[in-house]
Design a protein around this motif. Structure first.
Motif, mmCIF file in Angstrom:
data_model
loop_
_atom_site.group_PDB
_atom_site.id
_atom_site.type_symbol
_atom_site.label_atom_id
_atom_site.label_comp_id
_atom_site.label_asym_id
_atom_site.label_seq_id
_atom_site.Cartn_x
_atom_site.Cartn_y
_atom_site.Cartn_z
ATOM 1 N N ALA A 338 -2.559 22.644 -26.536
ATOM 2 C CA ALA A 338 -2.065 23.870 -25.905
ATOM 3 C C ALA A 338 -1.074 24.603 -26.815
ATOM 4 O O ALA A 338 -0.831 25.795 -26.645
ATOM 5 C CB ALA A 338 -1.399 23.530 -24.576
ATOM 6 N N GLY A 341 -3.900 26.052 -29.286
ATOM 7 C CA GLY A 341 -4.987 26.484 -28.429
ATOM 8 C C GLY A 341 -6.163 27.144 -29.101
ATOM 9 O O GLY A 341 -6.522 28.275 -28.800
ATOM 10 N N GLN A 345 -9.041 28.451 -25.671
ATOM 11 C CA GLN A 345 -8.112 28.691 -24.566
ATOM 12 C C GLN A 345 -7.714 30.155 -24.414
ATOM 13 O O GLN A 345 -7.438 30.614 -23.333
ATOM 14 C CB GLN A 345 -6.876 27.803 -24.745
ATOM 15 C CG GLN A 345 -7.259 26.331 -24.623
ATOM 16 C CD GLN A 345 -6.169 25.388 -25.073
ATOM 17 O OE1 GLN A 345 -5.000 25.730 -25.058
ATOM 18 N NE2 GLN A 345 -6.544 24.196 -25.480
#
Ligand code: DGY
Length: 436
Positions: A338, A341, A345
């Motif tokens: 994350a 990403g 994403q």
């Protein structure tokens, strides 16, 4: 697409200044070192002679000690059009018949990689282009070697064969959070900003640029380096900012791989360069890899501490072909997390800094925005280590972003909106390479 190709070509036409390329017309009206390397990689598809001319212009201003300055000043540009300009740096004009002023700092030495790429492309441009490329490599090769010798010699402040940088401007990632810990020990004399005028804020939004405190430190570091005659003899002892950056040193290692290839073409010895690349890779792993977080970090040579910040620079060692698969896997884990990403994403290339960090800043230069050049390096690393699908996703994300938003200097890491200078040369040039 043809549309993006044509508009990128127009940007490079507009930014050509006769014997060199400017990064952009308003904010950066001189020649920048690592910009020239990225520019050559794309410019060679449409105008190989200009790509060689640009690299040659830069290396004409190389110092006798081998350093290649981070900015070479255009004598036709007024002092007032860029700060800090030639008067502030107070450096002799090097360059033989065509002397030009410069800064005393360096930037990541990507030029050998660029020269090799331009040479490879010449094959598809016919016999005259190949002759031109061969002659250009012959001229550049000893100068590229001198650049490496300066960086691994004079700049080996840590004593382990890596290059230290002595100013955030040398990283090319000026206000990256990677420098925050080391920079907090550098005096910030804000009166310098009364004495000198920040010309960048006349032409750019202050919220998109380094802060005044950053700038006071930037100027103070130059002044203290200047007071010492820009000598490197006792950096670790005397200078306030001395760090080893994974991006800079990965490029240093990749340069030796490219020099081995160039040496092969010129009949010189490739083996010495391969051995040097191997040593640099080993030193990067030994010194910049943090086993606890399984990431590559900036090392503060003065304190021996790794920077706590997780920045895009930590992903770039992937460009080293000798990097063992274990570390390449760790880099890919970080890239897919994350924090960066990639790209499923957000549909965007990697941001310059950890998206999940509390001080992630969507606008401020290297503290969050997406930059094409480091993503181009990351993709190169993915190809090098066999991550073909990820490399293709990243290529698509970069092309889509520039096609939608234009050839901006950098991009908002949530919306993809263009920030900084429009018509930015390396974004245009690397788009050509990604489309070709
Ligand atoms: C600038 O002018 O901000 C450059 O990044 C310095 O190299």
């Amino acid at each position: 697409s043809a549309e993006l190709w044509n508009s990128a070509v127009r940007v490079l036409d507009k930014n050509w200044a006769g014997d060199h390329m400017v990064p952009s017309r308003r904010l950066y009206p001189h020649q920048w070192s690592w910009d020239a390397a990225f520019i050559a990689v794309g410019l060679c598809y449409v105008n190989p002679s200009r790509a060689w001319r640009d690299l040659r212009s830069l290396f004409e201003a190389q110092w006798p000690d081998g350093r290649v300055p981070h900015i070479v000043f255009d004598p036709h540009t007024a002092e007032g059009d860029y700060f800090p300009g030639p008067v502030f740096w107070d450096v002799p004009a090097y360059g033989g018949r065509r002397p030009r002023g410069s800064t005393a700092l360096v930037q990541p030495p990507l030029h050998a990689v660029a020269a090799w790429e331009v040479y490879r492309r010449a094959m598809s441009h016919g016999a005259a282009a190949v002759r031109e490329a061969h002659a250009a490599l012959e001229w550049l090769y000893p100068r590229l070697v001198a650049q490496q010798d300066y960086l691994t010699g004079h700049r080996d402040a840590g004593g382990a064969g890596l290059a230290s940088i002595v100013h955030p401007w040398e990283s090319g990632l000026d206000n990256s959070p990677a420098w925050d810990a080391a920079m907090s020990a550098v005096p910030a004399d804000l009166t310098l900003l009364q004495k000198y005028h920040r010309r960048d804020l006349d032409v750019a939004d202050a919220a998109h640029r380094p802060t005044d405190v950053d700038y006071a430190r930037y100027l103070g570091l130059v002044l203290s380096y200047r007071d010492g005659g820009y000598a490197d003899a006792h950096l670790a002892r005397d200078h306030d900012f001395v760090v080893e950056c994974p991006n800079f040193n990965a490029i240093l290692g990749a340069a030796e791989i490219a020099l081995a290839q160039i040496a092969g073409v010129l009949g010189a010895d490739p083996q010495v360069h391969r051995a040097r690349a191997q040593r640099i890779t080993t030193a990067i792993v030994d010194r910049l890899y943090d086993a606890r977080s399984r990431t590559f970090r900036v090392l503060d040579v003065r304190t021996g501490a790794h920077s706590p910040a997780r920045c895009i620079s930590g992903l770039v060692p992937l460009i080293l072909p000798d990097l063992p698969a274990y570390y390449a896997d760790d880099i890919m884990t970080e890239a897919r997390s994350a924090r960066f990403g990639l790209p499923q994403q957000t549909d965007l290339p990697a941001p310059s800094y950890d998206r999940t960090a509390a001080d992630f800043d969507t606008l401020r230069y290297w503290r969050g925005p997406v930059w094409i050049n480091v993503n181009w390096l990351l993709r190169r690393g993915m190809l090098q280590h066999g991550y073909r699908d990820e490399a293709e996703d990243l290529r698509t994300a970069m092309v889509r972003l520039v096609h939608r938003s234009g050839e901006y200097e950098y991009f908002h890491p949530m919306t993809g909106e263009g920030i900084g200078e429009p018509a930015f040369s390396w974004t245009a040039a690397l788009s050509l390479d990604l489309l070709a």
